[in-house]
Design a protein around this motif. Structure first.
Motif, PDB file in Angstrom:
ATOM      1  N   HIS A  33       0.875  -1.172   0.000  1.00 32.21           N
ATOM      2  CA  HIS A  33       0.000   0.000   0.000  1.00 32.21           C
ATOM      3  C   HIS A  33       0.913   1.222   0.000  1.00 32.21           C
ATOM      4  N   VAL A  34       0.855   1.986  -1.086  1.00 31.93           N
ATOM      5  CA  VAL A  34       1.687   3.173  -1.234  1.00 31.93           C
ATOM      6  C   VAL A  34       0.787   4.392  -1.210  1.00 31.93           C
ATOM      7  N   MET A  35       1.116   5.332  -0.345  1.00 39.09           N
ATOM      8  CA  MET A  35       0.346   6.572  -0.247  1.00 39.09           C
ATOM      9  C   MET A  35       0.802   7.539  -1.331  1.00 39.09           C
ATOM     10  N   PRO A  36      -0.065   8.487  -1.710  1.00 33.07           N
ATOM     11  CA  PRO A  36       0.355   9.488  -2.689  1.00 33.07           C
ATOM     12  C   PRO A  36       1.612  10.200  -2.193  1.00 33.07           C
ATOM     13  N   HIS A  37       2.580  10.343  -3.066  1.00 36.19           N
ATOM     14  CA  HIS A  37       3.878  10.904  -2.702  1.00 36.19           C
ATOM     15  C   HIS A  37       4.414  11.650  -3.918  1.00 36.19           C
ATOM     16  N   PRO A  38       5.098  12.758  -3.727  1.00 31.45           N
ATOM     17  CA  PRO A  38       5.615  13.507  -4.875  1.00 31.45           C
ATOM     18  C   PRO A  38       6.557  12.688  -5.766  1.00 31.45           C
ATOM     19  N   ILE A  57      -2.879   0.197  -3.853  1.00 30.04           N
ATOM     20  CA  ILE A  57      -2.399  -1.103  -3.405  1.00 30.04           C
ATOM     21  C   ILE A  57      -1.899  -1.841  -4.636  1.00 30.04           C
ATOM     22  N   LEU A  58      -0.640  -2.209  -4.602  1.00 28.87           N
ATOM     23  CA  LEU A  58       0.008  -2.856  -5.733  1.00 28.87           C
ATOM     24  C   LEU A  58       0.307  -4.306  -5.411  1.00 28.87           C
ATOM     25  N   VAL A  59       0.151  -5.164  -6.414  1.00 26.08           N
ATOM     26  CA  VAL A  59       0.466  -6.585  -6.271  1.00 26.08           C
ATOM     27  C   VAL A  59       1.905  -6.777  -6.722  1.00 26.08           C
ATOM     28  N   ILE A  60       2.704  -7.368  -5.858  1.00 23.21           N
ATOM     29  CA  ILE A  60       4.083  -7.714  -6.200  1.00 23.21           C
ATOM     30  C   ILE A  60       4.147  -9.237  -6.190  1.00 23.21           C
ATOM     31  N   GLY A  61       4.395  -9.801  -7.342  1.00 16.83           N
ATOM     32  CA  GLY A  61       4.447 -11.258  -7.445  1.00 16.83           C
ATOM     33  C   GLY A  61       5.089 -11.677  -8.745  1.00 16.83           C
ATOM     34  N   PRO A  62       5.337 -12.986  -8.910  1.00 10.58           N
ATOM     35  CA  PRO A  62       6.031 -13.467 -10.099  1.00 10.58           C
ATOM     36  C   PRO A  62       5.301 -13.180 -11.403  1.00 10.58           C
ATOM     37  N   ARG A  63       3.983 -13.121 -11.393  1.00 10.46           N
ATOM     38  CA  ARG A  63       3.225 -12.852 -12.616  1.00 10.46           C
ATOM     39  C   ARG A  63       2.881 -11.381 -12.797  1.00 10.46           C
ATOM     40  N   ALA A  64       2.944 -10.608 -11.726  1.00 12.20           N
ATOM     41  CA  ALA A  64       2.516  -9.216 -11.781  1.00 12.20           C
ATOM     42  C   ALA A  64       3.677  -8.232 -11.761  1.00 12.20           C
ATOM     43  N   GLY A  94       7.010   6.647   0.873  1.00 15.04           N
ATOM     44  CA  GLY A  94       5.575   6.598   0.622  1.00 15.04           C
ATOM     45  C   GLY A  94       4.949   5.245   0.907  1.00 15.04           C
ATOM     46  N   ILE A  95       5.772   4.228   1.192  1.00 15.35           N
ATOM     47  CA  ILE A  95       5.217   2.897   1.476  1.00 15.35           C
ATOM     48  C   ILE A  95       4.643   2.893   2.882  1.00 15.35           C
ATOM     49  N   PHE A  96       3.365   2.578   2.945  1.00 10.40           N
ATOM     50  CA  PHE A  96       2.624   2.631   4.201  1.00 10.40           C
ATOM     51  C   PHE A  96       2.417   1.251   4.818  1.00 10.40           C
ATOM     52  N   ARG A  97       2.179   0.232   3.977  1.00 11.40           N
ATOM     53  CA  ARG A  97       1.793  -1.069   4.507  1.00 11.40           C
ATOM     54  C   ARG A  97       2.219  -2.178   3.548  1.00 11.40           C
ATOM     55  N   TYR A  98       2.643  -3.315   4.118  1.00  8.12           N
ATOM     56  CA  TYR A  98       2.861  -4.565   3.394  1.00  8.12           C
ATOM     57  C   TYR A  98       1.889  -5.587   3.974  1.00  8.12           C
ATOM     58  N   ASN A 147      -9.794  -1.448 -13.551  1.00  7.55           N
ATOM     59  CA  ASN A 147      -8.487  -2.013 -13.215  1.00  7.55           C
ATOM     60  C   ASN A 147      -7.915  -1.478 -11.904  1.00  7.55           C
ATOM     61  N   VAL A 148      -8.764  -1.084 -10.978  1.00  6.97           N
ATOM     62  CA  VAL A 148      -8.316  -0.612  -9.680  1.00  6.97           C
ATOM     63  C   VAL A 148      -8.631  -1.688  -8.652  1.00  6.97           C
ATOM     64  N   ILE A 149      -7.622  -2.104  -7.900  1.00  4.77           N
ATOM     65  CA  ILE A 149      -7.808  -3.140  -6.890  1.00  4.77           C
ATOM     66  C   ILE A 149      -8.527  -2.536  -5.692  1.00  4.77           C
ATOM     67  N   GLN A 150      -9.602  -3.143  -5.270  1.00  4.79           N
ATOM     68  CA  GLN A 150     -10.334  -2.725  -4.082  1.00  4.79           C
ATOM     69  C   GLN A 150     -10.126  -3.780  -3.007  1.00  4.79           C
TER      70      GLN A 150
END
Length: 159
Positions: A33-38, A57-64, A94-98, A147-150
């Motif tokens: 989860h990355v917050m808005p950052h300059p 919220i971004l997916v980090i994985g082998p396919r993404a 800007g990284i808020f959460r993993y 295409n926005v992850i909720q």
């Protein structure tokens, strides 16, 4: 609250880098989860919908994700949004959460949206006054919501 000093920020950046590596090695696929950052850059896509207020919220994985490079102030990766690969620069500040898929491990951290309080050197003072910020017109966000992850953090469903 006291403003953060450079040492505190560098310590937190190092911690976030180590956590990124641990999540990558341990879970393979995880969420950031990355917050808005300059300094946040998400290719041509930018932040859309409610993301400029609540972050993304971004997916980090082998396919993404591919071509991940961990640097001093940010992590670079090419991430897939639908069928499009975008170059993404995530500032550590800007990284808020993993968290993992099951949300069993959630790590929430402090974010810094500004620059740290560093006393300017005499030589840099004159040149810093003449610098202007340049915004990238291509990175402006549009108002589309596809295409926005909720993610619903309030409920868990059992399968």
């Amino acid at each position: 609250m006291d403003s953060p000093n450079l040492e505190d920020i560098q310590t937190l950046r190092e911690f976030k880098k180590q956590l990124f590596s641990v999540y990558w090695e341990r879970f393979g696929t995880f969420y950031v989860h990355v917050m808005p950052h300059p300094d946040l850059k998400i290719g041509k896509r930018g932040l859309v919908g409610e993301e400029p207020e609540s972050g993304i919220i971004l997916v980090i994985g082998p396919r993404a994700a591919r071509d991940i490079k961990i640097e001093e102030e940010w992590v670079y990766a090419e991430l897939q949004f639908g069928y499009t690969w975008e170059q993404v620069f995530l500032p550590w500040d800007g990284i808020f959460r993993y968290f993992d898929k099951s949300q069993q491990t959630v790590t929430q951290m402090r974010i810094y949206l500004g620059k740290p309080d560093v006393p300017p050197k005499k030589e840099e003072t004159a040149s810093a006054e003449t610098k202007e910020e340049v915004s990238d017109p291509e990175s402006k966000s549009s108002k589309r919501k596809d295409n926005v992850i909720q993610v619903d953090f309030g409920s868990k469903t059992k399968k």
